[in-house]
Design a protein around this motif. Structure first.
Motif, PDB file in Angstrom:
ATOM      1  N   HIS A   1      37.384  23.171  36.337  1.00  0.00           N
ATOM      2  CA  HIS A   1      36.666  22.834  35.110  1.00  0.00           C
ATOM      3  C   HIS A   1      35.854  21.549  35.260  1.00  0.00           C
ATOM      4  CE1 HIS A   1      36.380  20.696  31.206  1.00  0.00           C
ATOM      5  NE2 HIS A   1      35.992  21.873  30.782  1.00  0.00           N
ATOM      6  N   GLN A   2      36.416  20.567  35.954  1.00  0.00           N
ATOM      7  CA  GLN A   2      35.766  19.258  36.039  1.00  0.00           C
ATOM      8  C   GLN A   2      34.580  19.244  36.998  1.00  0.00           C
ATOM      9  OE1 GLN A   2      39.062  16.745  37.071  1.00  0.00           O
ATOM     10  NE2 GLN A   2      40.018  16.928  35.051  1.00  0.00           N
ATOM     11  N   ASP A   3      34.541  20.207  37.931  1.00  0.00           N
ATOM     12  CA  ASP A   3      33.443  20.250  38.898  1.00  0.00           C
ATOM     13  C   ASP A   3      32.254  20.989  38.283  1.00  0.00           C
ATOM     14  OD1 ASP A   3      31.832  20.165  41.089  1.00  0.00           O
ATOM     15  OD2 ASP A   3      32.960  21.622  42.269  1.00  0.00           O
ATOM     16  N   SER A   4      31.488  20.291  37.483  1.00  0.00           N
ATOM     17  CA  SER A   4      30.325  20.886  36.823  1.00  0.00           C
ATOM     18  C   SER A   4      29.177  20.997  37.814  1.00  0.00           C
ATOM     19  CB  SER A   4      29.910  20.033  35.623  1.00  0.00           C
ATOM     20  OG  SER A   4      28.752  20.546  35.020  1.00  0.00           O
ATOM     21  N   ILE A   5      28.599  22.193  37.905  1.00  0.00           N
ATOM     22  CA  ILE A   5      27.489  22.419  38.829  1.00  0.00           C
ATOM     23  C   ILE A   5      26.194  21.898  38.223  1.00  0.00           C
ATOM     24  CG2 ILE A   5      26.194  24.147  40.129  1.00  0.00           C
ATOM     25  CD1 ILE A   5      28.610  26.006  39.690  1.00  0.00           C
ATOM     26  N   ALA A   6      25.977  22.228  36.960  1.00  0.00           N
ATOM     27  CA  ALA A   6      24.718  21.871  36.325  1.00  0.00           C
ATOM     28  C   ALA A   6      24.856  21.990  34.817  1.00  0.00           C
ATOM     29  CB  ALA A   6      23.605  22.795  36.816  1.00  0.00           C
ATOM     30  N   ARG A   7      23.888  21.417  34.123  1.00  0.00           N
ATOM     31  CA  ARG A   7      23.795  21.567  32.673  1.00  0.00           C
ATOM     32  C   ARG A   7      22.511  22.346  32.369  1.00  0.00           C
ATOM     33  NH1 ARG A   7      25.877  19.032  28.087  1.00  0.00           N
ATOM     34  NH2 ARG A   7      27.060  17.595  29.391  1.00  0.00           N
ATOM     35  N   THR A   8      22.653  23.425  31.630  1.00  0.00           N
ATOM     36  CA  THR A   8      21.496  24.259  31.331  1.00  0.00           C
ATOM     37  C   THR A   8      20.579  23.575  30.319  1.00  0.00           C
ATOM     38  OG1 THR A   8      22.508  25.406  29.443  1.00  0.00           O
ATOM     39  CG2 THR A   8      22.950  26.297  31.648  1.00  0.00           C
ATOM     40  N   ARG A   9      19.405  24.180  30.106  1.00  0.00           N
ATOM     41  CA  ARG A   9      18.464  23.640  29.124  1.00  0.00           C
ATOM     42  C   ARG A   9      19.058  23.650  27.718  1.00  0.00           C
ATOM     43  NH1 ARG A   9      14.239  26.369  28.048  1.00  0.00           N
ATOM     44  NH2 ARG A   9      14.753  28.337  29.057  1.00  0.00           N
ATOM     45  N   ARG A  10      20.036  24.521  27.487  1.00  0.00           N
ATOM     46  CA  ARG A  10      20.696  24.598  26.178  1.00  0.00           C
ATOM     47  C   ARG A  10      21.825  23.583  26.046  1.00  0.00           C
ATOM     48  NH1 ARG A  10      20.282  29.703  28.059  1.00  0.00           N
ATOM     49  NH2 ARG A  10      22.486  29.721  28.593  1.00  0.00           N
ATOM     50  N   GLY A  11      22.122  22.867  27.131  1.00  0.00           N
ATOM     51  CA  GLY A  11      23.171  21.852  27.089  1.00  0.00           C
ATOM     52  C   GLY A  11      24.532  22.341  27.526  1.00  0.00           C
ATOM     53  N   ASP A  12      24.632  23.587  28.006  1.00  0.00           N
ATOM     54  CA  ASP A  12      25.917  24.117  28.447  1.00  0.00           C
ATOM     55  C   ASP A  12      26.230  23.655  29.864  1.00  0.00           C
ATOM     56  OD1 ASP A  12      26.120  25.558  26.075  1.00  0.00           O
ATOM     57  OD2 ASP A  12      25.070  27.291  26.915  1.00  0.00           O
ATOM     58  N   ASN A  13      27.480  23.235  30.081  1.00  0.00           N
ATOM     59  CA  ASN A  13      27.928  22.900  31.425  1.00  0.00           C
ATOM     60  C   ASN A  13      28.287  24.175  32.172  1.00  0.00           C
ATOM     61  OD1 ASN A  13      27.808  20.064  31.832  1.00  0.00           O
ATOM     62  ND2 ASN A  13      29.502  19.806  30.398  1.00  0.00           N
ATOM     63  N   ILE A  14      27.821  24.305  33.396  1.00  0.00           N
ATOM     64  CA  ILE A  14      28.139  25.478  34.206  1.00  0.00           C
ATOM     65  C   ILE A  14      29.066  25.054  35.335  1.00  0.00           C
ATOM     66  CG2 ILE A  14      27.207  27.283  35.695  1.00  0.00           C
ATOM     67  CD1 ILE A  14      24.653  27.197  34.115  1.00  0.00           C
ATOM     68  N   HIS A  15      30.146  25.782  35.481  1.00  0.00           N
ATOM     69  CA  HIS A  15      31.100  25.511  36.558  1.00  0.00           C
ATOM     70  C   HIS A  15      31.651  26.832  37.049  1.00  0.00           C
ATOM     71  CE1 HIS A  15      34.252  26.331  33.608  1.00  0.00           C
ATOM     72  NE2 HIS A  15      33.616  25.529  32.781  1.00  0.00           N
ATOM     73  N   ALA A  16      32.341  26.791  38.167  1.00  0.00           N
ATOM     74  CA  ALA A  16      32.941  28.008  38.713  1.00  0.00           C
ATOM     75  C   ALA A  16      33.950  28.573  37.725  1.00  0.00           C
ATOM     76  CB  ALA A  16      33.616  27.701  40.049  1.00  0.00           C
ATOM     77  N   LYS A  17      33.970  29.893  37.616  1.00  0.00           N
ATOM     78  CA  LYS A  17      34.912  30.563  36.723  1.00  0.00           C
ATOM     79  C   LYS A  17      36.180  30.998  37.461  1.00  0.00           C
ATOM     80  CE  LYS A  17      32.656  30.999  32.684  1.00  0.00           C
ATOM     81  NZ  LYS A  17      33.230  30.667  31.369  1.00  0.00           N
ATOM     82  N   THR A  18      36.085  31.156  38.773  1.00  0.00           N
ATOM     83  CA  THR A  18      37.218  31.641  39.564  1.00  0.00           C
ATOM     84  C   THR A  18      37.357  30.785  40.816  1.00  0.00           C
ATOM     85  OG1 THR A  18      35.954  33.176  40.959  1.00  0.00           O
ATOM     86  CG2 THR A  18      36.652  33.990  38.798  1.00  0.00           C
ATOM     87  N   PHE A  19      38.512  30.897  41.472  1.00  0.00           N
ATOM     88  CA  PHE A  19      38.755  30.106  42.670  1.00  0.00           C
ATOM     89  C   PHE A  19      37.840  30.544  43.820  1.00  0.00           C
ATOM     90  CE2 PHE A  19      43.065  29.682  40.629  1.00  0.00           C
ATOM     91  CZ  PHE A  19      42.890  28.347  40.275  1.00  0.00           C
ATOM     92  N   ARG A  20      37.532  31.837  43.896  1.00  0.00           N
ATOM     93  CA  ARG A  20      36.625  32.294  44.957  1.00  0.00           C
ATOM     94  C   ARG A  20      35.206  31.770  44.717  1.00  0.00           C
ATOM     95  NH1 ARG A  20      40.159  37.002  45.433  1.00  0.00           N
ATOM     96  NH2 ARG A  20      39.396  37.669  43.403  1.00  0.00           N
TER      97      ARG A  20
END
Length: 318
Positions: A96-115
């Motif tokens: 959860h803490q490893d955020s990849i990016a923030r979208t134009r809408r302000g959503d944080n994107i991160h991995a959903k699964t361990f793979r």
């Protein structure tokens, strides 16, 4: 067997945990064997004792999401369940803490699964990455997000997105327009990932300046791609010659991510996928990472995962 009530602290947390049309509650019920009812800001869980205990653990593990008002889907529920069953709750917090990016809408994107997390780490630490998996696992989307972030941070001078224009049951000749207009529908998924982070107007400007290039694979021939982040999408539809050609385009200070689904090739029946052959040839070459995502990593509509599973059963039966 007695019901268990969990106070979620606020109505906002309750709404977040319940999900759109209570989809998260339905997923929790399905994967734990419990019955869930939201009463105000309280979640009431009924069912067998072990099922209630598991559901309680999952809800607690997902608190980092629902307490912050972040949307939860079935993939999050499944990942939390696996983390509990395999004693990896610490890794779940890292996910959860490893955020990849923030979208134009302000959503944080991160991995959903361990793979997916391993895939992201591979992209960050290798110059050539192969990733296979069914539709909806985030192969191209995650790679594009990381690539855009790296481009905006000045790590690369160019972002090149390419895929073979293989006809999936349609004929390019019947489409209106010139070659580029005929090719654009094949490249649409790549544009979609770009638009998550960059305004469409800015994307057009970057493309005009040659900083972002979205092109069919044939346009890569004869080039050396220096200081570029390259994504080859739908690589299962490359021929062996095409795959060798694009891999040998990799220049200095460049990175390439090759994604595809080996089970969904649109090549003629007698033609072997260049991606499948490349993986066999390069499996022991130092510096190359290989990642495999499965139907458990599907993060689209829950129905997509069931569709993938149904097709796998049908193909196994044949």
């Amino acid at each position: 067997m007695a019901p268990l009530s969990i106070d979620l602290g606020s109505s906002t947390s309750a709404v977040t945990l319940a999900g759109h049309r209570e989809e998260t509650l339905k997923a929790l019920a399905k994967h734990t064997g419990t019955t869930l009812v939201m009463r105000g800001q309280e979640l009431v869980i009924t069912g067998p004792d072990k099922a209630i205990a598991l559901c309680q653990q999952i809800v607690k593990a997902l608190e980092i999401y629902w307490s912050a008002g972040q949307r939860i889907d079935e993939a999050d529920v499944l990942t939390a369940k696996r983390a509990i069953e395999t004693d990896r709750l610490g890794e779940l917090a890292d996910l959860h803490q490893d955020s990849i990016a923030r979208t134009r809408r302000g959503d944080n994107i991160h991995a959903k699964t361990f793979r997916q997390q391993r895939y992201i780490k591979a992209i960050r630490n290798h110059d050539l990455i192969f990733c296979t998996g069914p539709a909806g696992t985030g192969k191209t989307f995650l790679a594009a997000l990381i690539a855009v972030q790296a481009l905006l941070a000045g790590e690369f001078e160019r972002l090149i997105l390419t895929r073979p224009a293989v006809e999936a049951g349609e004929r390019l000749g019947f489409l209106p327009g010139d070659l580029q207009q005929k090719i654009d529908p094949y490249l649409r998924p790549l544009y979609d990932a770009l638009y998550e982070l960059i305004d469409p107007e800015k994307v057009a400007n970057l493309m005009e300046r040659g900083i972002v290039e979205v092109a069919p694979l044939a346009y890569m021939r004869g080039r050396t791609l220096n200081n570029a982040f390259v994504i080859l999408d739908e690589a299962q539809n490359t021929t062996p010659a095409q795959m060798k050609m694009v891999l040998t385009r990799l220049g200095f200070r460049s990175r390439m991510v090759v994604t595809g689904d080996i089970t969904q090739t649109d090549l003629p029946e007698h033609q072997t996928s260049g991606m499948a052959i490349a993986q066999r040839i390069l499996k022991n070459v130092e510096g190359i990472a290989f990642c495999e995502l499965t139907r458990a990593d599907v993060v689209r509509h829950p129905l997509v995962q069931r569709i993938v599973t149904a097709y796998e059963r049908h193909e196994a039966g044949q």
